[in-house]
Design a protein around this motif. Structure first.
Motif, PDB file in Angstrom:
ATOM      1  N   UNK A  89       0.831  -1.201   0.000  1.00  0.00           N
ATOM      2  CA  UNK A  89       0.000   0.000   0.000  1.00  0.00           C
ATOM      3  C   UNK A  89       0.867   1.254   0.000  1.00  0.00           C
ATOM      4  N   UNK A  90       0.282   2.361  -0.437  1.00  0.00           N
ATOM      5  CA  UNK A  90       1.023   3.630  -0.535  1.00  0.00           C
ATOM      6  C   UNK A  90       1.652   4.032   0.791  1.00  0.00           C
ATOM      7  N   UNK A  91       1.043   3.616   1.900  1.00  0.00           N
ATOM      8  CA  UNK A  91       1.541   4.028   3.215  1.00  0.00           C
ATOM      9  C   UNK A  91       2.706   3.169   3.705  1.00  0.00           C
ATOM     10  N   UNK A  92       3.130   2.199   2.899  1.00  0.00           N
ATOM     11  CA  UNK A  92       4.313   1.429   3.259  1.00  0.00           C
ATOM     12  C   UNK A  92       4.052   0.110   3.959  1.00  0.00           C
ATOM     13  N   UNK A  93       2.784  -0.266   4.128  1.00  0.00           N
ATOM     14  CA  UNK A  93       2.496  -1.578   4.713  1.00  0.00           C
ATOM     15  C   UNK A  93       2.109  -2.540   3.592  1.00  0.00           C
ATOM     16  N   UNK A  94       2.269  -3.819   3.866  1.00  0.00           N
ATOM     17  CA  UNK A  94       1.904  -4.857   2.902  1.00  0.00           C
ATOM     18  C   UNK A  94       0.841  -5.752   3.506  1.00  0.00           C
ATOM     19  N   UNK A  95      -0.078  -6.219   2.671  1.00  0.00           N
ATOM     20  CA  UNK A  95      -1.152  -7.087   3.139  1.00  0.00           C
ATOM     21  C   UNK A  95      -1.452  -8.147   2.083  1.00  0.00           C
ATOM     22  N   UNK A  96      -1.804  -9.334   2.555  1.00  0.00           N
ATOM     23  CA  UNK A  96      -2.120 -10.439   1.647  1.00  0.00           C
ATOM     24  C   UNK A  96      -3.615 -10.462   1.371  1.00  0.00           C
ATOM     25  N   UNK A  97      -3.966 -10.611   0.112  1.00  0.00           N
ATOM     26  CA  UNK A  97      -5.373 -10.666  -0.271  1.00  0.00           C
ATOM     27  C   UNK A  97      -5.494 -11.259  -1.661  1.00  0.00           C
ATOM     28  N   UNK A  98      -6.723 -11.468  -2.110  1.00  0.00           N
ATOM     29  CA  UNK A  98      -6.955 -11.946  -3.473  1.00  0.00           C
ATOM     30  C   UNK A  98      -7.010 -10.753  -4.417  1.00  0.00           C
ATOM     31  N   UNK A  99      -6.660 -11.008  -5.677  1.00  0.00           N
ATOM     32  CA  UNK A  99      -6.901 -10.031  -6.741  1.00  0.00           C
ATOM     33  C   UNK A  99      -8.107 -10.530  -7.518  1.00  0.00           C
ATOM     34  N   UNK A 100      -9.153  -9.750  -7.551  1.00  0.00           N
ATOM     35  CA  UNK A 100     -10.418 -10.134  -8.185  1.00  0.00           C
ATOM     36  C   UNK A 100     -10.628  -9.390  -9.500  1.00  0.00           C
ATOM     37  N   UNK A 101     -11.481  -9.968 -10.333  1.00  0.00           N
ATOM     38  CA  UNK A 101     -11.940  -9.275 -11.526  1.00  0.00           C
ATOM     39  C   UNK A 101     -10.924  -9.146 -12.638  1.00  0.00           C
ATOM     40  N   UNK A 102      -9.841  -9.904 -12.560  1.00  0.00           N
ATOM     41  CA  UNK A 102      -8.787  -9.830 -13.566  1.00  0.00           C
ATOM     42  C   UNK A 102      -8.362 -11.252 -13.908  1.00  0.00           C
ATOM     43  N   UNK A 103      -8.122 -11.505 -15.177  1.00  0.00           N
ATOM     44  CA  UNK A 103      -7.598 -12.802 -15.587  1.00  0.00           C
ATOM     45  C   UNK A 103      -6.289 -13.051 -14.849  1.00  0.00           C
ATOM     46  N   UNK A 104      -6.179 -14.154 -14.087  1.00  0.00           N
ATOM     47  CA  UNK A 104      -4.934 -14.407 -13.332  1.00  0.00           C
ATOM     48  C   UNK A 104      -3.679 -14.319 -14.195  1.00  0.00           C
ATOM     49  N   UNK A 105      -3.797 -14.686 -15.486  1.00  0.00           N
ATOM     50  CA  UNK A 105      -2.625 -14.653 -16.366  1.00  0.00           C
ATOM     51  C   UNK A 105      -2.166 -13.236 -16.666  1.00  0.00           C
ATOM     52  N   UNK A 106      -3.019 -12.242 -16.380  1.00  0.00           N
ATOM     53  CA  UNK A 106      -2.644 -10.865 -16.700  1.00  0.00           C
ATOM     54  C   UNK A 106      -2.109 -10.099 -15.486  1.00  0.00           C
ATOM     55  N   UNK A 107      -2.128 -10.746 -14.301  1.00  0.00           N
ATOM     56  CA  UNK A 107      -1.611 -10.079 -13.099  1.00  0.00           C
ATOM     57  C   UNK A 107      -0.088 -10.035 -13.169  1.00  0.00           C
TER      58      UNK A 107
END
Ligand SMILES: [Zn+2]
Length: 134
Positions: A89-107
């Motif tokens: 995130x812009x504030x310098x922290x990291x978090x684990x989550x899913x990426x939705x709404x996008x073809x996994x091959x394009x991430x």
């Protein structure tokens, strides 16, 4: 079998309540200014217990990711393939989550994302998830 749901405790309750209200919050140390996520009792940089909460812009970028093809539980079978990412995130922290709404091959690493909140099946708290931004 249903998917596991968030189980807030004394340290994480504030975070999950924030999600319910549409805010992604992280901790900021009142002594040294360090930003951290996930929530903890003390600062991971200086061990002070004076932690404040800050609201994230919910904007960030994919730091790392993997594509899951084999569901860990039956309740995830309908979702495969899906993306699990570490989002910086812009504030310098990291978090684990899913990426939705996008073809996994394009991430890709560095892909701009924003956090949104996804309702859970029967749960009180929505899950923070990422989607492509811009
Ligand atoms: Zn500190």
């Amino acid at each position: 079998m249903s998917k596991p749901l968030p189980q807030p405790n004394a340290v994480t309750q504030r975070f999950w309540s924030g999600c319910r209200d549409g805010h992604f919050e992280f901790q900021s140390c009142g002594k040294c200014g360090h930003h951290q996520f996930p929530p903890r009792l003390t600062c991971t940089a200086c061990h002070a217990a004076e932690l404040d909460w800050r609201r994230s812009s919910r904007r960030g970028a994919v730091y790392s990711f993997t594509v899951v093809h084999r569901a860990p539980l039956d309740s995830f079978k309908a979702d495969v393939p899906y993306v699990i990412a570490i989002v910086a995130l812009e504030e310098g922290v990291r978090a684990m989550m899913n990426v939705r709404g996008t073809d996994p091959a394009s991430v890709s690493i560095g892909m701009p994302v924003e956090i949104f909140f996804e309702p859970t099946d029967g749960g009180e708290y929505p899950l923070p998830q990422a989607r492509r931004r811009g």
